[in-house]
Motif scaffolding. Sequence first.
Motif, PDB file in Angstrom:
ATOM      1  N   ILE A   1       0.862  -1.180   0.000  1.00 49.26           N
ATOM      2  CA  ILE A   1       0.000   0.000   0.000  1.00 49.26           C
ATOM      3  C   ILE A   1       0.897   1.228   0.000  1.00 49.26           C
ATOM      4  O   ILE A   1       1.694   1.431   0.916  1.00 49.26           O
ATOM      5  CB  ILE A   1      -0.937   0.016   1.229  1.00 49.26           C
ATOM      6  CG1 ILE A   1      -1.717  -1.309   1.328  1.00 49.26           C
ATOM      7  CG2 ILE A   1      -1.889   1.208   1.147  1.00 49.26           C
ATOM      8  CD1 ILE A   1      -2.577  -1.639   0.127  1.00 49.26           C
ATOM      9  N   ILE A   2       0.764   2.063  -1.044  1.00 48.85           N
ATOM     10  CA  ILE A   2       1.665   3.221  -1.191  1.00 48.85           C
ATOM     11  C   ILE A   2       0.976   4.544  -0.869  1.00 48.85           C
ATOM     12  O   ILE A   2       1.645   5.576  -0.790  1.00 48.85           O
ATOM     13  CB  ILE A   2       2.275   3.273  -2.601  1.00 48.85           C
ATOM     14  CG1 ILE A   2       1.193   3.361  -3.685  1.00 48.85           C
ATOM     15  CG2 ILE A   2       3.181   2.055  -2.826  1.00 48.85           C
ATOM     16  CD1 ILE A   2       1.732   3.612  -5.078  1.00 48.85           C
ATOM     17  N   ASP A   3      -0.344   4.517  -0.668  1.00 52.93           N
ATOM     18  CA  ASP A   3      -1.045   5.747  -0.308  1.00 52.93           C
ATOM     19  C   ASP A   3      -2.431   5.387   0.189  1.00 52.93           C
ATOM     20  O   ASP A   3      -3.003   4.365  -0.188  1.00 52.93           O
ATOM     21  CB  ASP A   3      -1.159   6.687  -1.517  1.00 52.93           C
ATOM     22  CG  ASP A   3      -1.413   8.135  -1.113  1.00 52.93           C
ATOM     23  OD1 ASP A   3      -1.289   8.452   0.099  1.00 52.93           O
ATOM     24  OD2 ASP A   3      -1.727   8.955  -1.991  1.00 52.93           O
ATOM     25  N   GLY A   4      -2.980   6.250   1.067  1.00 52.03           N
ATOM     26  CA  GLY A   4      -4.350   6.084   1.527  1.00 52.03           C
ATOM     27  C   GLY A   4      -4.498   5.004   2.586  1.00 52.03           C
ATOM     28  O   GLY A   4      -3.536   4.586   3.233  1.00 52.03           O
ATOM     29  N   ALA A   5      -5.743   4.529   2.732  1.00 57.79           N
ATOM     30  CA  ALA A   5      -6.061   3.529   3.754  1.00 57.79           C
ATOM     31  C   ALA A   5      -7.356   2.827   3.377  1.00 57.79           C
ATOM     32  O   ALA A   5      -8.137   3.304   2.554  1.00 57.79           O
ATOM     33  CB  ALA A   5      -6.190   4.179   5.133  1.00 57.79           C
ATOM     34  N   GLY A   6      -7.585   1.680   4.006  1.00 60.67           N
ATOM     35  CA  GLY A   6      -8.812   0.935   3.735  1.00 60.67           C
ATOM     36  C   GLY A   6      -8.751  -0.427   4.383  1.00 60.67           C
ATOM     37  O   GLY A   6      -8.115  -0.604   5.434  1.00 60.67           O
TER      38      GLY A   6
END
Length: 321
Positions: free
Chosen positions: A274-279
């Motif tokens: 995961i290189i950006d954001g969230a979830g």
Amino acid sequence: MEPIFLAPYFQKKIWGGRKLETQFNYDIPAGDIGEAWVISAHPHGPSTILNGALKGKTLDVAYKENPEYFGNPKEPVFPLLTKILDANDSLSVQVHPDNEYARIHEGELGKTECWYVLSAEPGSYLIYGHHAKTKAELKEMIESGDWDHLLRKVPVKKGDFFYVPSGTIHALTKGIVVLESQQSSDTTYRLYDYDRVDAVTGEKRELHLQQSIDTTTVPATDPKLNIVTTTQGESKVTEYLQPPVSPFFYVDKLDVVDELQLSRGEHPYVLVSIIDGAGQLVVDGQQFGLKKGTNFIIPNQVHDYTLTGQMAAILSAPVEN
């Protein structure tokens, strides 16, 4: 069956900095940290498994002792390695060998790699390729230090993608952070290092001029990529690398908006960073939290999985021979 979450292994480098801490919130050691080996089974820096039945094992051990998680592979060593690199200063100008040269001279895999640019300061550029037309010209320019005429400089910005086959002269320069997907190899031949002196030894770092000349592809050519983007709702999948252009790994970028349903397909396993954001990652009804800097493997026992939230990821998988 759960995904396999991994803790990075951190490498100090003369050119490293602290962006792995400030950009990814990693708990890194003191000093100049240049690399996070986020999915690694290489003996120079194996990742540690954080969950499930394999918790506490390093990935190299799990690959040997629990081959069913990886589709009972034929390869004796885990073939891929994912890194995040912080070029707080310029890396040496370097080249990597192919499988045959590395097997004979180094006893490991060759090193073909690729970069997805996570950030780049204004005016940043890469060393990517060279201008020599023959091996004799390459040798003459290296031995005379004619770097201005030999080396090709390419401007770079966030979101750029570069494929770097073995035999390619290359270097990240100051101010760039990349995610690197590569063969699992730690063989690097330096042909120029800016005459830097190691702070510990007080000496210039070793160069490998003959190996560099032996392994550099002449003339240099840019790979012709077949980049394809597909959409699923507002989410999209960008396919950067696949055979025959890339004989060792597939590489995709995932841009998740609300939900993206995915399948392992014919891959024996899949590496995801995961290189950006969230979830969240949803597997068989189980939910696993994800954030920037999370790294995991979809093992062979998992076929379908879903990503939800707002995030971007780099996915890679081995090409089976």
